[in-house]
Structure formats: structure tokens, C-alpha cells
Design a protein around this motif. Sequence first.
Motif, short mmCIF file in Angstrom:
data_model
loop_
_atom_site.label_atom_id
_atom_site.label_comp_id
_atom_site.label_asym_id
_atom_site.label_seq_id
_atom_site.Cartn_x
_atom_site.Cartn_y
_atom_site.Cartn_z
N ASP A 18 -64.32 -55.08 -48.75
CA ASP A 18 -65.04 -55.00 -47.32
C ASP A 18 -65.10 -53.45 -47.02
N GLY A 19 -65.34 -52.68 -47.83
CA GLY A 19 -65.68 -51.35 -47.38
C GLY A 19 -64.55 -50.38 -47.22
N GLY A 20 -63.25 -50.80 -47.23
CA GLY A 20 -62.29 -49.70 -47.03
C GLY A 20 -61.03 -49.82 -46.75
N TRP A 21 -60.44 -48.88 -46.05
CA TRP A 21 -59.06 -48.82 -45.77
C TRP A 21 -58.47 -49.13 -44.25
N HIS A 22 -59.31 -50.10 -43.76
CA HIS A 22 -58.97 -50.02 -42.25
C HIS A 22 -58.06 -51.38 -41.87
N ALA A 27 -53.55 -51.37 -46.25
CA ALA A 27 -52.42 -50.30 -46.11
C ALA A 27 -51.28 -50.64 -46.91
N ARG A 28 -50.79 -52.06 -46.91
CA ARG A 28 -49.59 -52.25 -47.70
C ARG A 28 -49.90 -52.24 -49.35
N CYS A 75 -54.60 -38.86 -45.06
CA CYS A 75 -53.55 -38.90 -45.67
C CYS A 75 -52.92 -40.28 -46.32
N GLY A 76 -53.93 -41.21 -45.74
CA GLY A 76 -53.60 -42.53 -46.21
C GLY A 76 -52.17 -43.00 -45.55
#
Length: 127
Positions: A18-22, A27-28, A75-76
Amino acid sequence: MKASLPESNRARNSLTRDGGWHTPEVARAQLELVDQELINDMLGKPNAPMREFREALDWLKGKLPRDFFLLDVGCGVGHYSVICARYTPYVKYFGTDASAAMIEVAKLFYKGSSPNVFSVGDWSQND
């Protein structure tokens, strides 16, 4: 029969869907990956980025004032704040990421690891 991926590979693969980090799930998953990296670092087996970051901190130790701020753009979940606290506790860590989910996890898990500040910000359009 399809072979199952190890847990870390499953987490890593979920980062690109789904394109990424959001999302909070991503995040987990990122937190799971970096927790293992931090454990390996404590056991004296850091991966290349972790080792290089520590080497950079070691090089900076005698060259910067004790109230130095380190800016971590992208920074993630903020795991480099733990390395700062462990090796250069006087460095003030400022982590920023475009993903609110990543920053939420960073604030929750690493709030006491050093003098941290975590903020949502997209630096991709800055010159």
C-alpha cells in the motif's frame, strides 16, 4: 506449497504494501524489526547501519558541544534515539518523520531513552 517467511521478513514485506509507512500496523512491524537490531547491538552484533551510526557518534564525541542536537530526518520509530542515549547520552535527539503512525510509536516506546523530541514532518519538499 508456499514456504512461509520468517517473522522479520513478513514485517519487512508489510512495510512496502500500500505504498508505505503511514499505518499503525506498519509502524508496529517496523518496531519489531528495530527491536531485534537493538538487541543485536547490545549483544555486540550490530548490523552495518547501526555500526556506522555508532562510529559516526564516536567520531563526533570530542568535536561537538555537549548540548548538540542531532536531527534524524525520516526517523521511523526513532530507534536511533536509543543508540544516542547508550553511546552519547548528552546528545539531544530530534527525530522527524512524514508518518504520524511512526512518530506515535516513537513517542510511546522511546520517550525516556534520551532527551528526545519526535515530530511529524515531511522534508521531501525542502531545499
